[in-house]
Write an enzyme that holds these catalytic residues in place. Sequence first.
Site, PDB file in Angstrom:
ATOM      1  N   ARG A   1       9.918   1.159   6.751  1.00 47.64           N
ATOM      2  CA  ARG A   1       9.505   2.564   6.880  1.00 47.64           C
ATOM      3  C   ARG A   1       9.617   3.030   8.336  1.00 47.64           C
ATOM      4  NH1 ARG A   1       5.257   4.135   2.295  1.00 47.64           N
ATOM      5  NH2 ARG A   1       6.244   2.909   0.685  1.00 47.64           N
TER       6      ARG A   1
ATOM      7  N   SER B   1       5.859  -6.912   2.617  1.00 49.95           N
ATOM      8  CA  SER B   1       6.800  -7.393   3.640  1.00 49.95           C
ATOM      9  C   SER B   1       8.011  -6.470   3.722  1.00 49.95           C
ATOM     10  CB  SER B   1       7.205  -8.848   3.364  1.00 49.95           C
ATOM     11  OG  SER B   1       7.433  -9.048   1.994  1.00 49.95           O
TER      12      SER B   1
ATOM     13  N   ASP C   1       0.062   2.929  -5.272  1.00 55.61           N
ATOM     14  CA  ASP C   1       1.332   3.637  -5.063  1.00 55.61           C
ATOM     15  C   ASP C   1       1.153   5.130  -5.290  1.00 55.61           C
ATOM     16  OD1 ASP C   1       3.988   3.956  -4.509  1.00 55.61           O
ATOM     17  OD2 ASP C   1       4.702   3.231  -6.445  1.00 55.61           O
ATOM     18  N   GLY C   2       1.947   5.909  -4.585  1.00 61.25           N
ATOM     19  CA  GLY C   2       1.961   7.359  -4.830  1.00 61.25           C
ATOM     20  C   GLY C   2       1.359   8.200  -3.717  1.00 61.25           C
TER      21      GLY C   2
ATOM     22  N   HIS D   1      -1.647   8.779   2.861  1.00 62.78           N
ATOM     23  CA  HIS D   1      -2.262   7.487   3.200  1.00 62.78           C
ATOM     24  C   HIS D   1      -3.729   7.682   3.586  1.00 62.78           C
ATOM     25  CE1 HIS D   1       1.573   5.697   2.770  1.00 62.78           C
ATOM     26  NE2 HIS D   1       2.092   6.105   3.905  1.00 62.78           N
TER      27      HIS D   1
ATOM     28  N   LEU E   1     -18.576  -9.459  -4.002  1.00 58.59           N
ATOM     29  CA  LEU E   1     -17.193  -9.080  -4.316  1.00 58.59           C
ATOM     30  C   LEU E   1     -16.308  -9.607  -3.190  1.00 58.59           C
ATOM     31  CD1 LEU E   1     -15.081  -7.241  -5.927  1.00 58.59           C
ATOM     32  CD2 LEU E   1     -15.556  -5.525  -4.180  1.00 58.59           C
TER      33      LEU E   1
ATOM     34  N   LEU F   1       6.798  -4.686 -10.398  1.00 57.99           N
ATOM     35  CA  LEU F   1       5.820  -5.491  -9.667  1.00 57.99           C
ATOM     36  C   LEU F   1       6.066  -5.497  -8.162  1.00 57.99           C
ATOM     37  CD1 LEU F   1       5.298  -8.541 -12.056  1.00 57.99           C
ATOM     38  CD2 LEU F   1       3.965  -6.444 -11.859  1.00 57.99           C
TER      39      LEU F   1
ATOM     40  N   ARG G   1       3.540  12.773   4.837  1.00 61.32           N
ATOM     41  CA  ARG G   1       3.261  11.573   4.050  1.00 61.32           C
ATOM     42  C   ARG G   1       1.956  10.898   4.473  1.00 61.32           C
ATOM     43  NH1 ARG G   1       6.623   8.905   1.171  1.00 61.32           N
ATOM     44  NH2 ARG G   1       5.791   6.925   1.883  1.00 61.32           N
TER      45      ARG G   1
END
Length: 248
Positions: free
Chosen positions: A79, A74, A28-29, A45, A139, A203, A41
């Site tokens: 946006r 979801s 987030d952020g 990303h 991983l 959450l 914005r």
Amino acid sequence: MSRTGAPARLGEGDGGATVPRHLAIIMDGNGRWARGRSLPRVAGHRQGIEAVRRTVRAAGEAGVEVLTLYAFSSENWRRPPAEISYLMGLLTHYIDAELDQLHGEGVRLRTIGDLSAFAPEVRDRIDAAKERTAGNDRLTLVIALNYGARAELVGAARALAREAAEGRLAPEAINEDVLDARLETADLPPLDLLVRTSGEVRLSNFLLWQAAYAELYFTPTLWPDFDEEALQAALAHYAGRQRRFGGL
Ligand code: FPP
């Protein structure tokens, strides 16, 4: 340890565990990172992808077995369309640009969430990447896409109801492990540590069932600034916790 994260017997917990087997991150952020620099914005990303690259590498090196990243919830369909298509473009670009390296480093790519809402070309890219890396075991990188924990639980409830209605499952046989086995994370180790960046403390419909016994770690660091040092701080927090799973 049972599938639901709690130890099978009290006192048997992994209170001494140092590295989480399963780490999940709410990234987030990105928007605030961009706004702080007077950038659009989407620049946040784009920079967020760099943090994904760093974190995947550092988590693998630290010995984390499963890294689950909340890339698109979801609720993110609300946006602006331009931001959504930018995020889709970033995702496919990430897969195209990183696949060889991820594969070479032994990363197995997985997803959770409902991919049916994505464009066929995005789905095909994701499916091909999952297929190519299916045999890797260093991983597991789980990307949550169009994921919502409540929808996941509804899906599990539906599966159980169908099995019961068809006479394949007795309602009395339903317990936590049986429900857990119908979740998308069924074959992954229990969630040990859940990190959220950017200072928000919630959450947001992410892994609600799986987080029941997870350690929670909230950091003010904005996702594009998240780096190896920030990951090490989260891992150090985890290593310092005594997990008691309701025992003493
Ligand atoms: C939250 O920041 C971030 C997202 C909704 C998208 C996260 C996606 C990526 C980092 C790229 C794709 C990921 C992968 C795994 C390839 P925000 O926009 O809500 O930030 P804000 O709260 O500051 O506005």
